[in-house]
Design an enzyme around this catalytic site. Structure first.
Site, PDB file in Angstrom:
ATOM      1  N   ASP A   9       0.881  -1.175   0.000  1.00  0.00           N
ATOM      2  CA  ASP A   9       0.000   0.000   0.000  1.00  0.00           C
ATOM      3  C   ASP A   9       0.909   1.212   0.000  1.00  0.00           C
ATOM      4  O   ASP A   9       1.389   1.643   1.056  1.00  0.00           O
ATOM      5  CB  ASP A   9      -0.900  -0.028   1.236  1.00  0.00           C
ATOM      6  CG  ASP A   9      -1.835   1.175   1.313  1.00  0.00           C
ATOM      7  OD1 ASP A   9      -2.125   1.767   0.256  1.00  0.00           O
ATOM      8  OD2 ASP A   9      -2.273   1.510   2.427  1.00  0.00           O
ATOM      9  N   GLU A  69      -1.598  -1.577  -4.642  1.00  0.00           N
ATOM     10  CA  GLU A  69      -2.822  -0.801  -4.792  1.00  0.00           C
ATOM     11  C   GLU A  69      -2.592   0.332  -5.788  1.00  0.00           C
ATOM     12  O   GLU A  69      -1.569   1.014  -5.743  1.00  0.00           O
ATOM     13  CB  GLU A  69      -3.269  -0.232  -3.439  1.00  0.00           C
ATOM     14  CG  GLU A  69      -4.590   0.493  -3.523  1.00  0.00           C
ATOM     15  CD  GLU A  69      -5.136   0.900  -2.167  1.00  0.00           C
ATOM     16  OE1 GLU A  69      -6.250   1.435  -2.151  1.00  0.00           O
ATOM     17  OE2 GLU A  69      -4.463   0.681  -1.147  1.00  0.00           O
ATOM     18  N   ASP A 142      -2.050   0.826   7.638  1.00  0.00           N
ATOM     19  CA  ASP A 142      -1.415   0.711   6.329  1.00  0.00           C
ATOM     20  C   ASP A 142      -0.998  -0.735   6.042  1.00  0.00           C
ATOM     21  O   ASP A 142      -1.050  -1.184   4.898  1.00  0.00           O
ATOM     22  CB  ASP A 142      -0.200   1.638   6.229  1.00  0.00           C
ATOM     23  CG  ASP A 142      -0.612   3.104   6.240  1.00  0.00           C
ATOM     24  OD1 ASP A 142      -1.271   3.533   5.292  1.00  0.00           O
ATOM     25  OD2 ASP A 142      -0.272   3.811   7.216  1.00  0.00           O
TER      26      ASP A 142
END
Length: 169
Positions: A9, A69, A142
């Site tokens: 991420d 992502e 996260d």
């Protein structure tokens, strides 16, 4: 054969990572954490630090595949541009290591993990801990998001692999 999937991420201050092992429909948590980048450093130094940390993570965790992502576009174009730069570095590190890299939209990640593309962060975190009971509930947000990216890839990797072989991503 089990496949080690590293979910990332991306962020310029904090990049979350989550490592899972997928064998058929079975998923197992293998690690999670965050990479922190000094905010006071010049942009080029921050990007270089991020690249080194992701490269070291890949060397240490030895994933077979990496899932990242896609950029979430927000209202501030400057923030979006900076996030794009960080994301580029995060894409580069596994590519330089010769690993296959797959990208997933935030809504697809949420839909794959929770069942709806507009799930709240809390719902994603709850489902990650349900799907990966070995993962601690106190994993940073996260890192939980990165585990969700890895889970999404585990669910979609057959189709993603066929698309990559055909030239699409």
């Amino acid at each position: 054969m089990a496949v080690r999937i590293l979910g990332l991420d991306p962020g310029l201050r904090v990049t979350g990572w989550g490592l899972i092992e997928a064998e058929g429909n079975r998923l197992a948590h293998r690690g999670a954490g965050v990479l922190r980048i000094a905010e006071a450093a010049p942009m080029a130094a921050r990007l270089a630090d991020l690249f080194e940390q992701v490269s070291d993570l890949i060397d240490g965790q030895a994933p077979h595949e990496v899932a990242i992502e896609e950029v979430f576009v927000n209202r501030n174009p400057t923030s979006t541009l900076k996030l794009g730069q960080a994301r580029g570095v995060v894409l580069l590190a596994p590519a330089r290591a010769g690993l296959p890299v797959f990208e997933y939209a935030p809504n697809l990640i949420k839909k794959s993990v929770v069942g709806t593309g507009h799930a709240a962060k809390e719902q994603v975190a709850m489902m990650v801990s349900t799907l990966l009971p070995e993962a601690r509930r106190d994993v940073p947000a996260d890192a939980t998001d990165a585990l969700a990216v890895a889970i999404c890839h585990a669910h979609h990797r057959g189709a993603a692999g066929r698309a990559a072989a055909g030239g699409g991503r």
